[in-house]
Design a protein around this motif. Structure first.
Motif, short mmCIF file in Angstrom:
data_model
loop_
_atom_site.label_atom_id
_atom_site.label_comp_id
_atom_site.label_asym_id
_atom_site.label_seq_id
_atom_site.Cartn_x
_atom_site.Cartn_y
_atom_site.Cartn_z
N ARG A 1 39.46 36.56 12.30
CA ARG A 1 38.13 36.31 11.74
C ARG A 1 37.33 37.60 11.66
N GLY A 2 37.44 38.41 12.70
CA GLY A 2 36.77 39.70 12.67
C GLY A 2 37.27 40.57 11.54
N MET B 1 43.63 48.73 9.23
CA MET B 1 43.07 47.39 9.32
C MET B 1 41.61 47.46 8.88
N PRO B 2 41.04 46.36 8.37
CA PRO B 2 39.65 46.41 7.89
C PRO B 2 38.65 46.86 8.95
N LEU C 1 35.18 41.43 3.96
CA LEU C 1 34.06 41.03 3.10
C LEU C 1 32.96 42.10 3.10
N GLN C 2 32.73 42.72 4.24
CA GLN C 2 31.73 43.80 4.30
C GLN C 2 32.16 45.00 3.48
N ILE C 3 33.45 45.29 3.46
CA ILE C 3 33.97 46.40 2.64
C ILE C 3 33.71 46.11 1.16
N ILE C 4 33.97 44.87 0.74
CA ILE C 4 33.73 44.48 -0.65
C ILE C 4 32.24 44.53 -0.98
N GLN D 1 36.18 50.19 8.92
CA GLN D 1 34.74 50.20 9.17
C GLN D 1 34.35 51.30 10.15
N ARG D 2 35.19 51.55 11.14
CA ARG D 2 34.87 52.54 12.17
C ARG D 2 35.25 53.97 11.78
#
Length: 408
Positions: free
Chosen positions: A153-154, A187-188, A160-163, A192-193
């Motif tokens: 889920r994370g 990994m997504p 979705l945040q990347i999109i 992000q990091r």
């Protein structure tokens, strides 16, 4: 007037739609929970509805999640496929093609070009093979079914945040069944990091921007503790009576410790007895190559927590710098097939009637099943291994085909 195609469809016998292979009400309830969680983490509800509520689960990923390896790849096979002459030549070409970008990456993050390009080569064959599963479908499925749902889920929300941020379009987000994507397979949540916009276009794009992918990889290694200008390790020679109990990647000791116990460079040269922390790695036991590994090996290991993976990156980086192969041979009379040889083997299997899919040099379950059948017909050990011996046997014009079993 009804079209001919539609008319034929109307005249055809009606068919009952196939029932979904999942619990639809439970899946929809999961989507409701996911929508609330995503909204709480800043994801626009319209974007969530567009990209997640429309997903049909791909339950095949659940088998991959729970699968136990049916075939343990020997280290010499693993390295033969990842560090072959073809990949070395391609990698050296990439070093030249992206020399300016790699110089900037090294100046910014301290990681040398050969190591960065080695990761790129192993992870996606320099952007050629980066996976084909839609991340949104895989991650939505894994967020609602199977083990580790909280973890996935994370990853789904990070996707979705990347999109939403405009870094990568939804239709470009394809990769592994577990969610890794891009030319260097992040990994997504790692994206992000760690991912960076190195080409200055305002987006962090690991799919279509080589500069972003290479710099992001270097940033990852830098944060994992990479030490600029230091080697990952050295191949060494052990004395005959060496105590193997002190080996292991986490058993760190100063170089002087190993020197005092008779450890030398693989070519016999003495090791400088410095205080640098090091560990002894024996990937094939006493009779195979031995390595003293340093902090940079641990940084590579952090990228993908497997010693064989880290050794492949390290060895490929050495080859890209112009160094030769390992001094000590692997303890086998059949050290494995290169990707070119694996493609040849797959072609021969196809010619013998085996349905193995595409000739891609990747020995998966279909290829191994075909190999076992050929090994059985040839009277060989039926282990599913793509070996030099099997390749030689299948090259022979007298080898039996799949329709004509060999005499045993």
């Amino acid at each position: 007037m009804v079209s001919t195609l539609l008319a034929l469809a109307l005249l055809a016998p009606s068919q009952t739609p196939a029932m979904p292979d999942y619990d639809v009400p439970a899946f929809n309830r999961c989507l409701d929970r996911l929508g609330r969680q995503a909204s709480g983490e800043g994801v626009n509800s319209a974007l969530f509805d567009l990209h997640v509520r429309t997903v049909t689960p791909d339950t095949s990923v659940l088998r991959l999640l729970d699968a136990q390896p049916e075939f343990k790849t020997p280290i010499w096979d693993y390295l033969a496929g990842l560090v072959d002459d073809e990949r070395v030549a391609d990698g050296q070409a990439m070093l030249q093609r992206h020399v300016a970008t790699l110089a900037r990456v090294q100046a910014e993050y301290g990681v040398d070009p050969a190591t960065v390009v080695a990761v790129w080569g192993v992870e996606s064959d320099f952007g050629r093979v980066s996976g084909s599963r839609p991340l949104l479908q895989s991650l939505t499925t894994l967020s609602c079914m199977g083990r580790r749902q909280d973890f996935f889920r994370g990853e789904l929300i990070a996707t979705l945040q990347i999109i939403q941020a405009g870094h990568v379009a939804a239709d470009k987000l394809v990769g592994s069944w577990a969610g890794a994507f891009g030319q260097t397979q992040f990994m997504p949540s790692t994206f992000q990091r760690i991912a960076v916009d190195f080409d200055g276009d305002g987006r962090r794009d690991l799919v279509d921007s080589v500069a972003d992918a290479l710099a992001s990889t270097a940033n990852y290694l830098d944060r994992a503790g990479w030490r600029s200008g230091e080697p990952w390790g050295i191949e060494v020679r052990l004395p005959p009576d060496f105590d193997l109990a002190v080996s292991g990647r986490t058993e760190r000791r100063p170089l002087s410790y190993w020197v005092e116990r008779g450890v030398a460079h693989a070519d016999g040269r003495a090791i400088d007895p410095a205080s640098k922390p090091s560990a002894l790695l024996l990937p094939a036991g006493r009779n195979g190559p031995a390595f003293l590994v340093f902090k940079n090996f641990d940084a590579i290991y952090a990228y993908n927590a497997a010693e064989s993976y880290a050794l492949a990156i390290a060895h490929l980086s050495d080859r890209l710098r112009g160094q030769g192969g390992l001094v000590q041979a692997w303890p086998t009379d059949d050290p494995g097939l290169s990707r070119r040889q694996r493609r040849e083997l797959q072609t021969l299997l196809l010619q013998r009637g085996h349905d193995i899919g595409e000739v891609d040099g990747i020995i998966g379950s279909n290829s191994r099943a075909a190999i076992r059948l050929e090994q059985q017909r040839l009277g060989l050990v039926e282990n599913g291994r793509a070996s030099q011996g099997l390749l030689r046997a299948l090259r022979s014009p007298t080898t039996a085909t799949a329709e004509e079993p060999a005499a045993r």
